[in-house]
Write a protein that holds these residues in place. Sequence first.
Motif, PDB file in Angstrom:
ATOM      1  N   GLU A  24      36.765  38.572  29.603  1.00 49.25           N
ATOM      2  CA  GLU A  24      36.451  37.025  29.202  1.00 49.25           C
ATOM      3  C   GLU A  24      37.927  36.504  29.434  1.00 49.25           C
ATOM      4  O   GLU A  24      39.134  37.113  28.988  1.00 49.25           O
ATOM      5  CB  GLU A  24      35.918  37.233  27.929  1.00 49.25           C
ATOM      6  N   GLY A  25      38.216  35.468  29.896  1.00 45.96           N
ATOM      7  CA  GLY A  25      39.368  34.552  30.318  1.00 45.96           C
ATOM      8  C   GLY A  25      39.941  35.082  31.335  1.00 45.96           C
ATOM      9  O   GLY A  25      41.302  34.725  31.891  1.00 45.96           O
ATOM     10  N   ARG A  26      39.583  35.874  32.195  1.00 48.68           N
ATOM     11  CA  ARG A  26      40.131  36.164  33.653  1.00 48.68           C
ATOM     12  C   ARG A  26      38.998  35.891  34.652  1.00 48.68           C
ATOM     13  O   ARG A  26      37.854  35.961  34.562  1.00 48.68           O
ATOM     14  CB  ARG A  26      40.327  37.884  33.702  1.00 48.68           C
ATOM     15  N   VAL A  27      39.760  35.427  35.640  1.00 49.45           N
ATOM     16  CA  VAL A  27      38.836  34.846  36.949  1.00 49.45           C
ATOM     17  C   VAL A  27      37.948  36.186  37.364  1.00 49.45           C
ATOM     18  O   VAL A  27      38.594  37.277  37.669  1.00 49.45           O
ATOM     19  CB  VAL A  27      39.656  34.287  37.984  1.00 49.45           C
ATOM     20  N   CYS A  28      36.805  35.950  37.884  1.00 49.63           N
ATOM     21  CA  CYS A  28      36.197  37.400  38.608  1.00 49.63           C
ATOM     22  C   CYS A  28      36.495  37.594  39.799  1.00 49.63           C
ATOM     23  O   CYS A  28      36.849  38.507  40.030  1.00 49.63           O
ATOM     24  CB  CYS A  28      34.450  36.510  38.449  1.00 49.63           C
ATOM     25  N   GLY A  29      36.788  36.466  40.815  1.00 48.18           N
ATOM     26  CA  GLY A  29      37.303  36.737  42.158  1.00 48.18           C
ATOM     27  C   GLY A  29      36.397  37.407  42.975  1.00 48.18           C
ATOM     28  O   GLY A  29      36.861  37.791  44.198  1.00 48.18           O
ATOM     29  N   VAL A  30      35.087  37.516  42.718  1.00 46.96           N
ATOM     30  CA  VAL A  30      34.405  38.293  43.643  1.00 46.96           C
ATOM     31  C   VAL A  30      33.812  37.081  44.790  1.00 46.96           C
ATOM     32  O   VAL A  30      33.671  35.817  44.309  1.00 46.96           O
ATOM     33  CB  VAL A  30      33.009  38.739  42.926  1.00 46.96           C
ATOM     34  N   PHE A  31      33.575  37.285  46.017  1.00 53.34           N
ATOM     35  CA  PHE A  31      33.273  36.366  47.132  1.00 53.34           C
ATOM     36  C   PHE A  31      31.721  36.253  46.744  1.00 53.34           C
ATOM     37  O   PHE A  31      30.917  37.325  47.061  1.00 53.34           O
ATOM     38  CB  PHE A  31      33.603  36.821  48.175  1.00 53.34           C
ATOM     39  N   VAL A  32      31.121  35.032  46.696  1.00 53.73           N
ATOM     40  CA  VAL A  32      29.880  34.778  46.588  1.00 53.73           C
ATOM     41  C   VAL A  32      29.436  33.838  47.694  1.00 53.73           C
ATOM     42  O   VAL A  32      30.142  32.976  48.058  1.00 53.73           O
ATOM     43  CB  VAL A  32      29.522  34.406  45.232  1.00 53.73           C
ATOM     44  N   TYR A  41      31.503  26.868  41.598  1.00 55.86           N
ATOM     45  CA  TYR A  41      32.679  27.638  41.564  1.00 55.86           C
ATOM     46  C   TYR A  41      33.247  27.406  42.997  1.00 55.86           C
ATOM     47  O   TYR A  41      34.203  28.212  43.382  1.00 55.86           O
ATOM     48  CB  TYR A  41      32.452  29.363  41.436  1.00 55.86           C
ATOM     49  N   ASP A  42      33.205  26.161  43.649  1.00 54.50           N
ATOM     50  CA  ASP A  42      33.940  26.054  44.812  1.00 54.50           C
ATOM     51  C   ASP A  42      35.440  25.656  44.626  1.00 54.50           C
ATOM     52  O   ASP A  42      35.621  25.430  43.205  1.00 54.50           O
ATOM     53  CB  ASP A  42      33.280  24.759  45.700  1.00 54.50           C
ATOM     54  N   TYR A 164      31.051  31.859  52.641  1.00 58.83           N
ATOM     55  CA  TYR A 164      31.155  32.478  51.013  1.00 58.83           C
ATOM     56  C   TYR A 164      32.423  31.688  50.400  1.00 58.83           C
ATOM     57  O   TYR A 164      33.132  31.359  51.217  1.00 58.83           O
ATOM     58  CB  TYR A 164      31.411  33.959  51.177  1.00 58.83           C
ATOM     59  N   VAL A 165      32.553  31.933  49.187  1.00 59.04           N
ATOM     60  CA  VAL A 165      33.554  31.098  48.345  1.00 59.04           C
ATOM     61  C   VAL A 165      33.954  32.221  47.354  1.00 59.04           C
ATOM     62  O   VAL A 165      33.138  33.104  47.086  1.00 59.04           O
ATOM     63  CB  VAL A 165      33.286  29.743  47.864  1.00 59.04           C
ATOM     64  N   ARG A 166      34.998  31.656  46.685  1.00 62.89           N
ATOM     65  CA  ARG A 166      35.548  32.700  45.527  1.00 62.89           C
ATOM     66  C   ARG A 166      35.064  32.032  44.280  1.00 62.89           C
ATOM     67  O   ARG A 166      34.619  31.048  43.889  1.00 62.89           O
ATOM     68  CB  ARG A 166      37.064  32.389  45.396  1.00 62.89           C
ATOM     69  N   CYS A 167      34.357  33.253  43.624  1.00 65.81           N
ATOM     70  CA  CYS A 167      33.789  32.898  42.308  1.00 65.81           C
ATOM     71  C   CYS A 167      34.938  32.872  41.376  1.00 65.81           C
ATOM     72  O   CYS A 167      35.588  33.857  40.821  1.00 65.81           O
ATOM     73  CB  CYS A 167      32.714  34.034  41.881  1.00 65.81           C
TER      74      CYS A 167
END
Length: 626
Positions: A24-32, A41-42, A164-167
Motif C-alpha cells: 500500500e502506498g507504492r506504485v505497482c509498476g507492472v506492464f498491463v 493508469y495511463d 502496454y502501459v505502466r500500472c
Amino acid sequence: MDLFSAGRIHLKTRCEECGYKHQEGRVCGVFVPADFLGGRYDEPETPREGYMDDDEEVVEGKDPEIVEKDETEGGLGNLFGGALKAPKTALEEAKEAAAKAKKAAEDKALGKQREVEAANESRLSKLHRKMTTQEKKALRKKRAALGRKAEKLNTPKFVKKIGYVRCNCILGVPNDEPKEWVAVPDIRYVGDLEVKSENRREKAWTKRLCPNETVLNLVNRFLDARTLGTAGMVNREWRDMVEQQPHYFDLKHMEPFANYEAHDGKVESLFVYRDRIYTAGTKVVKVWAKTLDYNGQVVYEEDTGMEKYSLLHTPVRDTAIIPQVIKANQVMYSGASNGAVREWVLAHNIKNIKFSGAMWEHSGWVNDMCPAHATPGTCSMHGVINHVCLLYTASDDRSILVWDTVTRKRLGRIQPPNQTCGTMRKMALSDRHLFVGSSNGIIYVYPFEKTCERPDRHECSLAAGPIRFCLQTQLRHNTDAITALKIGGKHHVMDKLFSGSMDGTIAVFQLEPYGYEFEHVWTIDSHTSSVTSIDMSWSHMYTASDDGCIRIWCLTTYGLQRVLHAGNRVKCLFIDEAHEDEETTNKAVEGTEKQDLTVEKEIPCGYLYCGLTNGYVQKWRIGQWM
C-alpha cells in the motif's frame, strides 16, 4: 480446526484494484494492456478519452468539458477583445440570468444525486469505473503526500508500441491488516460443554494431548500401519506405542532380501515350493535355491549384503514361450504360447522332475491357468483327500477348457456368449463362481453347479434342465483389457473381487453369498500404467504394474500403505506367507546338560517374490503381519 485452509480467514496478498502484489502506498509498476481497467493508469503524456491530463487545472464545481465549452463561446469577441462584443438588451440579460439560475438548480440537483449514488456504491464497483475530476484531484494530492514512492512511472516507447502501459496503482495491500475475519466475542455453552465458534482458532491438540495407557493400547486395534506412523508424530508416548506394534514394524522394515538375474528375457511367472523358486522365462523353467557354504549357512552378496541364489536345475525346455506356470497336487503345470498345457511331477529331488503328460486342445496362447479349490475331505471324483480335481485354462482362442487333473481329459468347454466378446485373459475362483476377465473389459460370471438363476428364456429353460457353466451375469470394469483378477479379503475371506485393468485402475466388487447383485464398491486409481498382477496376504493386497512399482493396500480401508520401487516393470507376484514349521527351529548349542536344553523358535516371516521384465527376480521381506 484449520481456519485458514477452510477459507474462513482470508489473507490479503493481492491488490483489490489491479490484482497484483504490491504494498500500500507504492506504485505497482507492472506492464498491463492499454485498456486495463478502462485505461485509468495511463501516463500523463498519453491521456485517454474521457480523462484529463495531470497537468490540466481543475475548475471547482465544473466538468472539464463544460470549462472548455465556456472558453470557446462568444465568437470573434473573445479573439479581438471585449470591444467588439454587442451590448445586451434588458430582455437578453433577463433570459441569461434565468438560464443561469436554471442551470445552477440542475447542477445542484445532479450533485445531490451523485452524492447519494456514491454513498450507495460498493468499493469494487467504485474502483472499476471511470474516475471523476474530484477523484483525480484527490489522487494527485495523495501521491504528493506520499512522496517519491508514489510518483507515476513512465512507460518505455517499445512497451507503448505493443499496446502496454505502466500500472501506477497505489492502493496495494495494507501492512497493518494481515487477515480479514471477525471474532465472535461470546463463548457459547451447551450444558457444561464449551462450543467452539467457527471464527475462534483452536489450540494445537497435538501439543497438549497425553492419553493414558489404556487408550494407547486400544487405539492400535483400529489403525492400519500407515496411520500408526502418522499417529506416532503426536507425542513421545504415542511414538513409543507405535514402535511396539508388529504390523507397523513390518511395514517400516520391509526391504529386499535378494535380487538376482534368472533369465535373459522377462520372467513370465513364478511360484515358491519347499523354499525353492520356480521361474518361467522365455522357453524354459528354472529352479533356484539359496546358496549355502560348507557349514550349511546362507551366503550373502559382498556388495549388497543380500541373499545369494544359485541355479539348481532346468527341468522344462519348450519350443514355445511359457507365459504361465502353477503348482497343484504336487504337480507343476506349464502353459505355452502354442496352446499346450503340460504336467510335470515335482519330486523332492529336483533332478527327478519329469514330464507326465500334456493337454493340448487350445489353438492359441494360454493366458491363464487356475486350479480348483482343494476338497476339504475326500473328493468324490478320485477318492483323494485334499485333492484338486479340476484345472481351468484360458486362451486367446476365446475359450476356457475344464480338465480332469488325474486323467488329463477335457470335461467341458466355456465359450463367450457371442462373437463380439473379447479373448479370455484372466480367471479367478470363488466359493460358488468362476470369474473370467476378457480383453474388452467385461468380467463373465459362471456357476460351478448345475444351477441357473437367469429370468430370461435360454438353453437352461428347456426340459433337460440347467446346463453346467451357464453364463449368469456380466460385470463391467471399463473398456480396456482385464490384466489381473483376484478374489479374497481380510483373513482370506472370499468376499471381494479385485480386477486390474490395462489403464492402471483396480475395481473392487462385493461378492454376495446369494444372488448376483455384485456391487462395484471401490475403484483404486494409483498406478500410472497397466496392472500386471494382484496377490494377497491375510491382511494386505499387493499390486504390481508396468510403472515399476509394487503398491501395498490395506484390505480394511483400501488405503495405500507403502510403495516398493522394483527398478523395472513388474510382470508377476507371489506371496509366501509366514508359517511355523519344525524346520524353522534352532536348537541350542550341544554340550550342555539335557535338562537345560532349550528350543527357541524363530519368528515366522513372510516374503514377497516378484519377477521383472529385465529377467531379475526380487525377494522382499514382508514380515508376519503384512
